[in-house]
Write a protein that holds these residues in place. Structure first.
Motif, PDB file in Angstrom:
ATOM      1  N   TRP A  75     -61.892  30.931  -1.178  1.00  0.00           N
ATOM      2  CA  TRP A  75     -60.723  31.393  -1.922  1.00  0.00           C
ATOM      3  C   TRP A  75     -60.021  32.507  -1.159  1.00  0.00           C
ATOM      4  CZ3 TRP A  75     -58.057  29.332  -5.638  1.00  0.00           C
ATOM      5  CH2 TRP A  75     -57.155  30.103  -6.368  1.00  0.00           C
ATOM      6  N   GLU A  76     -58.731  32.392  -1.013  1.00  0.00           N
ATOM      7  CA  GLU A  76     -57.866  33.364  -0.335  1.00  0.00           C
ATOM      8  C   GLU A  76     -58.119  33.485   1.159  1.00  0.00           C
ATOM      9  OE1 GLU A  76     -57.938  37.074  -2.476  1.00  0.00           O
ATOM     10  OE2 GLU A  76     -56.752  36.249  -4.115  1.00  0.00           O
ATOM     11  N   THR A  77     -58.882  32.566   1.750  1.00  0.00           N
ATOM     12  CA  THR A  77     -59.091  32.624   3.203  1.00  0.00           C
ATOM     13  C   THR A  77     -58.543  31.396   3.917  1.00  0.00           C
ATOM     14  OG1 THR A  77     -61.282  31.574   3.118  1.00  0.00           O
ATOM     15  CG2 THR A  77     -61.210  33.974   2.885  1.00  0.00           C
ATOM     16  N   VAL A  78     -58.117  30.395   3.150  1.00  0.00           N
ATOM     17  CA  VAL A  78     -57.613  29.148   3.732  1.00  0.00           C
ATOM     18  C   VAL A  78     -56.317  28.753   3.041  1.00  0.00           C
ATOM     19  CG1 VAL A  78     -59.935  28.318   4.325  1.00  0.00           C
ATOM     20  CG2 VAL A  78     -58.913  27.666   2.133  1.00  0.00           C
ATOM     21  N   ALA A  79     -55.593  27.859   3.688  1.00  0.00           N
ATOM     22  CA  ALA A  79     -54.425  27.250   3.057  1.00  0.00           C
ATOM     23  C   ALA A  79     -54.898  26.004   2.300  1.00  0.00           C
ATOM     24  CB  ALA A  79     -53.397  26.865   4.113  1.00  0.00           C
ATOM     25  N   VAL A  80     -54.151  25.628   1.268  1.00  0.00           N
ATOM     26  CA  VAL A  80     -54.511  24.456   0.458  1.00  0.00           C
ATOM     27  C   VAL A  80     -53.278  23.582   0.289  1.00  0.00           C
ATOM     28  CG1 VAL A  80     -55.404  23.650  -1.756  1.00  0.00           C
ATOM     29  CG2 VAL A  80     -56.238  25.793  -0.789  1.00  0.00           C
ATOM     30  N   ARG A  81     -53.512  22.294   0.373  1.00  0.00           N
ATOM     31  CA  ARG A  81     -52.445  21.322   0.155  1.00  0.00           C
ATOM     32  C   ARG A  81     -52.980  20.248  -0.768  1.00  0.00           C
ATOM     33  NH1 ARG A  81     -51.062  18.353   5.390  1.00  0.00           N
ATOM     34  NH2 ARG A  81     -52.179  16.577   4.535  1.00  0.00           N
ATOM     35  N   PHE A  82     -52.121  19.692  -1.592  1.00  0.00           N
ATOM     36  CA  PHE A  82     -52.478  18.604  -2.492  1.00  0.00           C
ATOM     37  C   PHE A  82     -51.709  17.360  -2.076  1.00  0.00           C
ATOM     38  CE2 PHE A  82     -53.324  22.454  -4.774  1.00  0.00           C
ATOM     39  CZ  PHE A  82     -54.501  22.195  -5.444  1.00  0.00           C
ATOM     40  N   ASP A  83     -52.427  16.261  -1.881  1.00  0.00           N
ATOM     41  CA  ASP A  83     -51.809  14.984  -1.536  1.00  0.00           C
ATOM     42  C   ASP A  83     -52.225  13.929  -2.556  1.00  0.00           C
ATOM     43  OD1 ASP A  83     -50.846  16.214   0.755  1.00  0.00           O
ATOM     44  OD2 ASP A  83     -52.026  15.017   2.146  1.00  0.00           O
ATOM     45  N   VAL A  84     -51.394  12.923  -2.710  1.00  0.00           N
ATOM     46  CA  VAL A  84     -51.729  11.757  -3.510  1.00  0.00           C
ATOM     47  C   VAL A  84     -51.627  10.553  -2.591  1.00  0.00           C
ATOM     48  CG1 VAL A  84     -51.112  10.312  -5.489  1.00  0.00           C
ATOM     49  CG2 VAL A  84     -50.829  12.801  -5.621  1.00  0.00           C
ATOM     50  N   VAL A  85     -52.673   9.741  -2.566  1.00  0.00           N
ATOM     51  CA  VAL A  85     -52.655   8.496  -1.815  1.00  0.00           C
ATOM     52  C   VAL A  85     -52.623   7.363  -2.825  1.00  0.00           C
ATOM     53  CG1 VAL A  85     -53.904   7.000  -0.218  1.00  0.00           C
ATOM     54  CG2 VAL A  85     -53.871   9.464   0.165  1.00  0.00           C
TER      55      VAL A  85
END
Length: 115
Positions: free
Chosen positions: A92-102
């Protein structure tokens, strides 16, 4: 069966494009996350990027596309699950996050898993 086949195909599709799948069908925060992938730092950004992937499938698109089933309620659940997954791994708070839908269309007669 169709859900597992769709997730397998989605994982292969994403891995072929450089995503490292680090978790599959994991429960976090009371939510099942289909796939969690990693784009290491230096590829697109200066920090690691974790990609939470929701895989949706249908036999055809007559009732709409599979990705159209990811409504605001489902998006909120995915955010909650992703937050719990990240906190549980001290990310938490150390990485970037992305959400994808396949979105995967699989005909009822399609029981092969080699494409």
């Amino acid at each position: 069966m169709r859900g597992q086949l769709a997730e397998d195909r989605a994982a292969r599709f994403l891995e072929a494009r450089g995503l490292l799948v680090v978790d599959r069908n994991v429960r976090a925060g009371g939510v099942e996350l289909d796939l969690v992938g990693l784009i290491p730092a230096g590829v697109d950004d200066r920090v690691d990027t974790y990609v939470v992937v929701e895989v949706r499938s249908r036999e055809d698109d007559r009732a709409g596309l599979p990705e159209e089933t990811v409504d605001p309620r489902k998006q909120a659940r995915l955010r909650r699950g992703a937050a719990a997954w990240l906190v549980g791994r001290d990310l938490w708070e150390t990485v970037a996050v992305r959400f994808d839908v396949v979105s995967v269309l699989i005909a009822a007669s399609d029981d092969s898993s080699d494409d």
